[in-house]
Scaffold this motif. Structure first.
Motif, mmCIF file in Angstrom:
data_model
loop_
_atom_site.group_PDB
_atom_site.id
_atom_site.type_symbol
_atom_site.label_atom_id
_atom_site.label_comp_id
_atom_site.label_asym_id
_atom_site.label_seq_id
_atom_site.Cartn_x
_atom_site.Cartn_y
_atom_site.Cartn_z
ATOM 1 N N PRO A 56 0.863 -1.094 -0.027
ATOM 2 C CA PRO A 56 -0.064 -0.106 -0.021
ATOM 3 C C PRO A 56 0.852 1.312 -0.038
ATOM 4 C CG PRO A 56 -0.352 -1.066 2.136
ATOM 5 C CD PRO A 56 0.437 -1.894 1.276
ATOM 6 N N ALA A 102 -4.893 1.173 -2.871
ATOM 7 C CA ALA A 102 -4.334 2.199 -1.983
ATOM 8 C C ALA A 102 -4.380 3.610 -2.707
ATOM 9 C CB ALA A 102 -3.038 1.630 -1.432
ATOM 10 N N ALA A 126 -4.528 2.491 4.287
ATOM 11 C CA ALA A 126 -3.976 1.302 4.111
ATOM 12 C C ALA A 126 -4.527 0.202 4.601
ATOM 13 C CB ALA A 126 -2.387 1.211 4.599
ATOM 14 N N ALA A 129 -7.699 -0.367 2.193
ATOM 15 C CA ALA A 129 -7.265 -1.135 0.898
ATOM 16 C C ALA A 129 -6.869 -2.272 1.287
ATOM 17 C CB ALA A 129 -6.085 -0.350 0.413
ATOM 18 N N THR A 130 -6.439 -2.646 2.225
ATOM 19 C CA THR A 130 -6.055 -4.192 2.701
ATOM 20 C C THR A 130 -7.182 -5.123 2.801
ATOM 21 O OG1 THR A 130 -3.867 -3.594 3.601
ATOM 22 C CG2 THR A 130 -4.750 -5.624 4.148
#
Length: 188
Positions: A56, A102, A126, A129-130
């Motif tokens: 990210p 990200a 982050a 996004a994960t």
């Protein structure tokens, strides 16, 4: 006021020598540092991999293409070196999606003046996004025999989200804080 991931001269979708160089460097760093990990007991090969925070981070700082490349290629190389081959290709795609997401998340966020707030937003972005990118591993239900939704969620997704989430919440803001003065000095 801090610089953000993308200035008006850098589109998150741009493909340039900058994209290629940072993508290759990021994938190589992730591949080498990603070998230093350990398995979470009771899971199906879910590893705590602190180097995952590079995915990210590179997405945020260098764009969608770079983030996707770092996640995908870096994870493929780790799997090949570890002896898994391309059996878990869907996890490599998920890593690539995390880098790309990200980039998109941080492109949508307006510039933030306060350093502490910027680092908190970096950690949250982050992590988001994960969490979203790892949803792609639901394909394990079709790739592997005998994986149902419960197994996917409790044995694959949640342990991976926990392990990678801890890494990104701690390390992505740290990497970003360390990168900030270097980026200003280099004019990136």
């Amino acid at each position: 006021m801090s610089t953000e991931a993308f200035s008006p001269r850098h589109s998150p979708w741009a493909i340039s020598s900058r994209t290629v160089v940072f993508g290759a460097v990021g994938a190589a760093l992730y591949a080498v540092l990603g070998l230093f990990s350990f398995l979470i007991p009771g899971t199906q090969s879910v590893a705590v991999r602190p180097a995952f925070a590079l995915v990210p981070f590179f997405g945020k700082r260098f764009g969608v293409i770079t983030g996707f490349f770092v996640g995908l290629v870096g994870n493929v190389i780790i799997d090949l070196i570890s002896g898994y081959g391309l059996l878990y290709w869907n996890w490599s795609v998920a890593n690539g999606l995390i880098g790309a997401l990200a980039a998109l998340i941080f492109t949508a966020i307006p510039p933030i003046a306060g350093e502490a707030v910027r680092l908190v937003v970096t950690a949250i972005g982050a992590l988001a996004a994960t969490a979203a990118g790892l949803l792609f591993v639901i394909t394990d239900m079709w790739v592997q025999q005998g994986v149902d939704f419960s197994t996917f969620f409790y044995v694959n997704y949640l342990p991976a989200l926990l392990a990678n989430g801890i890494a990104v919440v701690i390390l992505v803001p740290a990497l970003d804080a360390a990168w900030e003065p270097l980026a200003k000095r280099a004019g990136l």
